[in-house]
Design a protein around this motif. Sequence first.
Motif, PDB file in Angstrom:
ATOM      1  N   THR A 120       0.818  -1.214   0.000  1.00 20.79           N
ATOM      2  CA  THR A 120       0.000   0.000   0.000  1.00 20.79           C
ATOM      3  C   THR A 120       0.854   1.267   0.000  1.00 20.79           C
ATOM      4  O   THR A 120       0.676   2.173  -0.824  1.00 20.79           O
ATOM      5  CB  THR A 120      -0.938   0.013   1.219  1.00 20.79           C
ATOM      6  OG1 THR A 120      -1.842  -1.094   1.119  1.00 20.79           O
ATOM      7  CG2 THR A 120      -1.733   1.316   1.274  1.00 20.79           C
ATOM      8  N   GLU A 121       1.798   1.337   0.917  1.00 16.35           N
ATOM      9  CA  GLU A 121       2.623   2.534   1.012  1.00 16.35           C
ATOM     10  C   GLU A 121       3.460   2.729  -0.235  1.00 16.35           C
ATOM     11  O   GLU A 121       3.607   3.853  -0.734  1.00 16.35           O
ATOM     12  CB  GLU A 121       3.517   2.447   2.253  1.00 16.35           C
ATOM     13  CG  GLU A 121       2.741   2.467   3.562  1.00 16.35           C
ATOM     14  CD  GLU A 121       3.640   2.249   4.754  1.00 16.35           C
ATOM     15  OE1 GLU A 121       4.820   1.875   4.547  1.00 16.35           O
ATOM     16  OE2 GLU A 121       3.165   2.445   5.897  1.00 16.35           O
ATOM     17  N   GLU A 122       4.008   1.643  -0.754  1.00 21.54           N
ATOM     18  CA  GLU A 122       4.843   1.720  -1.952  1.00 21.54           C
ATOM     19  C   GLU A 122       4.049   2.266  -3.130  1.00 21.54           C
ATOM     20  O   GLU A 122       4.525   3.145  -3.876  1.00 21.54           O
ATOM     21  CB  GLU A 122       5.372   0.327  -2.284  1.00 21.54           C
ATOM     22  CG  GLU A 122       6.248   0.251  -3.518  1.00 21.54           C
ATOM     23  CD  GLU A 122       6.709  -1.159  -3.809  1.00 21.54           C
ATOM     24  OE1 GLU A 122       6.982  -1.456  -4.989  1.00 21.54           O
ATOM     25  OE2 GLU A 122       6.790  -1.972  -2.856  1.00 21.54           O
ATOM     26  N   GLY A 146      -0.056   8.729   6.186  1.00 23.07           N
ATOM     27  CA  GLY A 146      -0.385   8.577   7.597  1.00 23.07           C
ATOM     28  C   GLY A 146      -1.818   9.034   7.882  1.00 23.07           C
ATOM     29  O   GLY A 146      -2.550   8.383   8.645  1.00 23.07           O
ATOM     30  N   ALA A 147      -2.220  10.126   7.261  1.00 22.61           N
ATOM     31  CA  ALA A 147      -3.569  10.626   7.439  1.00 22.61           C
ATOM     32  C   ALA A 147      -4.605   9.658   6.886  1.00 22.61           C
ATOM     33  O   ALA A 147      -5.676   9.439   7.480  1.00 22.61           O
ATOM     34  CB  ALA A 147      -3.717  11.991   6.771  1.00 22.61           C
ATOM     35  N   SER A 165      -7.464   7.700   9.108  1.00 25.26           N
ATOM     36  CA  SER A 165      -8.899   7.825   8.793  1.00 25.26           C
ATOM     37  C   SER A 165      -9.547   6.477   8.446  1.00 25.26           C
ATOM     38  O   SER A 165     -10.755   6.395   8.317  1.00 25.26           O
ATOM     39  CB  SER A 165      -9.090   8.778   7.613  1.00 25.26           C
ATOM     40  OG  SER A 165      -8.541   8.224   6.421  1.00 25.26           O
ATOM     41  N   GLY A 166      -8.673   5.455   8.274  1.00 29.31           N
ATOM     42  CA  GLY A 166      -9.199   4.145   7.930  1.00 29.31           C
ATOM     43  C   GLY A 166      -9.425   3.958   6.452  1.00 29.31           C
ATOM     44  O   GLY A 166      -9.989   2.941   6.009  1.00 29.31           O
ATOM     45  N   ALA A 167      -8.967   4.920   5.654  1.00 30.94           N
ATOM     46  CA  ALA A 167      -9.142   4.808   4.202  1.00 30.94           C
ATOM     47  C   ALA A 167      -8.257   3.728   3.603  1.00 30.94           C
ATOM     48  O   ALA A 167      -8.612   3.096   2.591  1.00 30.94           O
ATOM     49  CB  ALA A 167      -8.841   6.155   3.532  1.00 30.94           C
ATOM     50  N   THR A 209       2.597  11.934  -0.049  1.00 25.62           N
ATOM     51  CA  THR A 209       3.676  12.100   0.926  1.00 25.62           C
ATOM     52  C   THR A 209       3.421  11.169   2.108  1.00 25.62           C
ATOM     53  O   THR A 209       2.318  10.622   2.273  1.00 25.62           O
ATOM     54  CB  THR A 209       3.724  13.549   1.434  1.00 25.62           C
ATOM     55  OG1 THR A 209       2.521  13.831   2.170  1.00 25.62           O
ATOM     56  CG2 THR A 209       3.873  14.520   0.278  1.00 25.62           C
ATOM     57  N   TRP A 210       4.455  10.985   2.945  1.00 26.36           N
ATOM     58  CA  TRP A 210       4.292  10.145   4.133  1.00 26.36           C
ATOM     59  C   TRP A 210       3.217  10.716   5.058  1.00 26.36           C
ATOM     60  O   TRP A 210       2.472   9.975   5.705  1.00 26.36           O
ATOM     61  CB  TRP A 210       5.621  10.014   4.873  1.00 26.36           C
ATOM     62  CG  TRP A 210       6.555   9.025   4.226  1.00 26.36           C
ATOM     63  CD1 TRP A 210       7.704   9.303   3.571  1.00 26.36           C
ATOM     64  CD2 TRP A 210       6.391   7.606   4.182  1.00 26.36           C
ATOM     65  NE1 TRP A 210       8.295   8.144   3.097  1.00 26.36           N
ATOM     66  CE2 TRP A 210       7.497   7.084   3.472  1.00 26.36           C
ATOM     67  CE3 TRP A 210       5.422   6.718   4.652  1.00 26.36           C
ATOM     68  CZ2 TRP A 210       7.666   5.719   3.237  1.00 26.36           C
ATOM     69  CZ3 TRP A 210       5.588   5.355   4.423  1.00 26.36           C
ATOM     70  CH2 TRP A 210       6.688   4.866   3.721  1.00 26.36           C
ATOM     71  N   GLU A 211       3.147  12.056   5.131  1.00 27.86           N
ATOM     72  CA  GLU A 211       2.134  12.672   5.976  1.00 27.86           C
ATOM     73  C   GLU A 211       0.728  12.360   5.474  1.00 27.86           C
ATOM     74  O   GLU A 211      -0.183  12.047   6.254  1.00 27.86           O
ATOM     75  CB  GLU A 211       2.339  14.189   6.035  1.00 27.86           C
ATOM     76  CG  GLU A 211       3.587  14.648   6.788  1.00 27.86           C
ATOM     77  CD  GLU A 211       4.865  14.411   5.985  1.00 27.86           C
ATOM     78  OE1 GLU A 211       4.768  14.162   4.758  1.00 27.86           O
ATOM     79  OE2 GLU A 211       5.951  14.474   6.590  1.00 27.86           O
TER      80      GLU A 211
END
Length: 226
Positions: A203-205, A218-219, A223-225, A213-215
């Motif tokens: 997911t992050e990749e 993280g958001a 939020s559970g998205a 962005t990482w921020e």
Amino acid sequence: SGALSLASGVLAALFARERTGKGQKVDASIYGTMIAMQGMEINYTSITGVEPERAGRGHQFLRGVWGAFPTSDGFICIAGVDEKRWPSFCKIVGIEHLEKDPEYSDNVVRNFHGEKIQKVLDEIFPKKSSKEWLKQLTDADILATEVVDYRTMLKSEQARINGYLLELDHPVAGKVLVSGTPITINGEVTTAAEAAPEHGQHTEEVLLELGYTWEEIGALRDSGAV
């Protein structure tokens, strides 16, 4: 089935040509296709060591001298016997007296309504080993081969060299062999497979590649998205 694999490879090559402008050389294998079509059973056997039950001995439409026959030490499979090879076949199995018998000799009857000839052969083939029968049949240019189980097939050097079986380092099952692809492009053979990703593993990749962005990632997690 082999033709379907080849058609898939050709479509992939055409797509590559559209994207790159370069032609591709496509190879496809009937043997590899048969392995790929039984991927679920092969992978199950490879991981568990348990051989699944056989589905049957032949095709519901093609009977007679077509399908699997028991020998003294296993099974052989015959891909039909045409008119040119029928006399030689009769001589090999010792049924010359049936060569011109309309109940057994007509090719349509042999292959589509061939219960009678099948019963005859079921009594003859168990008298010799698979190796003995295959030597005689193949010498007469009759299409036949040994029926092997999945555990035997998993030991096939030919299948591994051609990428029809791939090595997989599975996080739970350990190192196992799994079915590969019957198609090669430009002679490039894959010999190893990657384990399927866990849920959300990339997911992050993916989001980073899309410009998040990482921020922001993280958001999204907060939020559970994702």
